[in-house]
Design an enzyme around this catalytic site. Structure first.
Site, short mmCIF file in Angstrom:
data_model
loop_
_atom_site.label_atom_id
_atom_site.label_comp_id
_atom_site.label_asym_id
_atom_site.label_seq_id
_atom_site.Cartn_x
_atom_site.Cartn_y
_atom_site.Cartn_z
N ALA A 168 0.83 -1.20 0.00
CA ALA A 168 0.00 0.00 0.00
C ALA A 168 0.87 1.25 0.00
O ALA A 168 1.92 1.30 0.65
CB ALA A 168 -0.91 -0.01 1.23
N GLY A 221 3.42 3.47 -4.59
CA GLY A 221 3.56 4.13 -5.87
C GLY A 221 3.23 3.24 -7.04
O GLY A 221 3.45 3.60 -8.19
N LYS A 222 2.66 2.07 -6.78
CA LYS A 222 2.40 1.11 -7.86
C LYS A 222 1.40 1.64 -8.88
O LYS A 222 1.61 1.47 -10.09
CB LYS A 222 1.99 -0.26 -7.32
CG LYS A 222 0.75 -0.31 -6.49
CD LYS A 222 0.58 -1.66 -5.83
CE LYS A 222 -0.59 -1.66 -4.88
NZ LYS A 222 -0.40 -0.77 -3.72
N THR A 261 -11.81 -1.49 -10.73
CA THR A 261 -12.47 -2.70 -10.24
C THR A 261 -13.31 -2.48 -8.99
O THR A 261 -13.91 -3.42 -8.49
CB THR A 261 -11.42 -3.80 -9.96
OG1 THR A 261 -10.52 -3.32 -8.96
CG2 THR A 261 -10.68 -4.19 -11.23
N HIS A 266 -6.96 9.43 -7.58
CA HIS A 266 -6.53 8.66 -8.75
C HIS A 266 -6.98 9.34 -10.03
O HIS A 266 -6.21 9.46 -10.98
CB HIS A 266 -7.08 7.23 -8.68
CG HIS A 266 -6.25 6.30 -7.88
ND1 HIS A 266 -5.58 5.25 -8.45
CD2 HIS A 266 -5.97 6.24 -6.55
CE1 HIS A 266 -4.92 4.58 -7.50
NE2 HIS A 266 -5.16 5.16 -6.35
N ARG A 267 -8.22 9.78 -10.06
CA ARG A 267 -8.75 10.41 -11.27
C ARG A 267 -8.02 11.70 -11.61
O ARG A 267 -7.81 12.01 -12.78
CB ARG A 267 -10.24 10.69 -11.10
CG ARG A 267 -11.08 9.44 -11.21
CD ARG A 267 -12.55 9.74 -11.14
NE ARG A 267 -13.32 8.52 -11.31
CZ ARG A 267 -14.55 8.37 -10.92
NH1 ARG A 267 -15.20 9.36 -10.33
NH2 ARG A 267 -15.18 7.22 -11.12
N ARG A 270 -4.90 11.20 -13.75
CA ARG A 270 -5.05 10.65 -15.10
C ARG A 270 -5.44 11.71 -16.11
O ARG A 270 -6.24 12.59 -15.82
CB ARG A 270 -6.11 9.54 -15.10
CG ARG A 270 -5.74 8.38 -14.22
CD ARG A 270 -6.62 7.19 -14.46
NE ARG A 270 -8.03 7.40 -14.24
CZ ARG A 270 -8.68 7.03 -13.14
NH1 ARG A 270 -8.05 6.41 -12.17
NH2 ARG A 270 -9.97 7.24 -13.03
N GLU A 303 -15.78 0.90 -15.43
CA GLU A 303 -15.98 0.38 -14.08
C GLU A 303 -16.37 -1.09 -14.21
O GLU A 303 -17.45 -1.41 -14.74
CB GLU A 303 -17.02 1.20 -13.34
CG GLU A 303 -16.52 2.61 -13.08
CD GLU A 303 -17.49 3.48 -12.31
OE1 GLU A 303 -18.54 2.97 -11.84
OE2 GLU A 303 -17.20 4.68 -12.19
#
Length: 190
Positions: free
Chosen positions: A21, A24-25, A45, A62-63, A66, A74
Site C-alpha cells: 500500500a 507508488g504502484k 475494479t 486517482h482520477r 489521469r 468500471e
C-alpha cells in the site's frame, strides 16, 4: 498456458505491477500506460459507495492524476469479458486486482477458479496491452479471520500466476520500481 509475447512495437503486452500500500504502484502503472503511445482505458475494479467519503476521496485522487483523454471503465466483477472487448490498439490499466479479488470473496472455490482461468486465458489471447496493478499481501502475520486468509491466498495465487505469464513484472516499493523479470529467476522456469 502459453507465455504472452512482446508486441512488435517492443512494448510488453501483459505487465504486472505489484507492491505494498502507498508504494507508488498505481503511479508507476499510469506512467507505463501513458508511455505506451496507445489510447488508454482505465479499468476500475471497485464499487463506488456514496456513503464512503474516504473511499470517494481516494478515487478522486486517482482520477486527478489521469489525463482526461483516458477512458474509464468500471468493472467490479466481469473482468475477463471486459478485457476481451478492448480494441487491439489500446492499453488497458486494471487497478486493482486486490479490489477485484475482494469483490469475489463470497463465491465458492470452483467458481473462483473458473473465473481466474477465464482471466488468464483472456490475457494470453489479448491483442491489447494490459497493465495490472496488484497489492502484495502476506508479508506480515497470517490474518486472524477466515475471510482475510481467503483473500490473501486467492490474491497471492492469482498474482503469482499472472506474474509467471507476464512480459514484465514490476515490484514497486518505497517509490522505486524494479522489473523482477530483468533481475529475478522465475520459480516456474527453473
Amino acid at each position: 498456458m502459453a507465455q504472452s509475447q512482446t508486441s512488435e512495437s517492443g512494448w510488453s503486452r501483459v505487465v504486472l505491477v505489484t507492491g505494498p500500500a502507498r508504494s507508488g504502484k498505481s503511479e508507476w502503472a499510469e506512467r507505463l500506460a501513458a508511455a505506451s503511445g496507445r489510447s488508454v482505458i482505465y479499468v476500475a475494479t471497485s464499487y463506488l459507495d456514496p456513503q464512503d467519503q474516504e473511499w470517494a476521496d481516494r478515487v478522486a485522487q486517482h482520477r486527478q492524476r489521469r489525463p482526461e483523454t483516458w477512458q474509464n471503465w468500471e468493472v467490479p466483477l466481469e473482468l475477463a469479458a471486459a478485457l476481451g472487448q478492448a480494441p487491439a490498439d489500446s492499453c488497458l490499466l486494471v487497478d486493482s486486482l486486490g479490489t477485484w479479488v475482494a469483490n469475489w470473496l463470497d463465491r465458492p472455490d470452483p467458481e473462483w477458479q473458473q473465473t481466474c482461468e477465464a482471466l488468464l486465458a483472456t490475457c494470453a489471447a489479448l491483442p491489447a496491452m494490459c497493465i495490472f496493478v496488484a497489492e502484495e499481501t502476506g508479508w506480515g502475520v497470517v490474518p486472524a479471520f477466515p475471510a482475510g486468509r481467503l483473500f490473501r491466498d486467492r490474491l497471492g495465487k492469482l498474482v503469482r500466476e499472472l506474474g509467471s505469464r507476464s512480459d514484465a513484472c514490476y515490484l514497486v516499493t518505497a517509490g522505486f520500481a524494479v522489473n523482477l523479470r530483468a533481475i529475478g529467476q522465475s520459480l516456474t522456469t527453473g
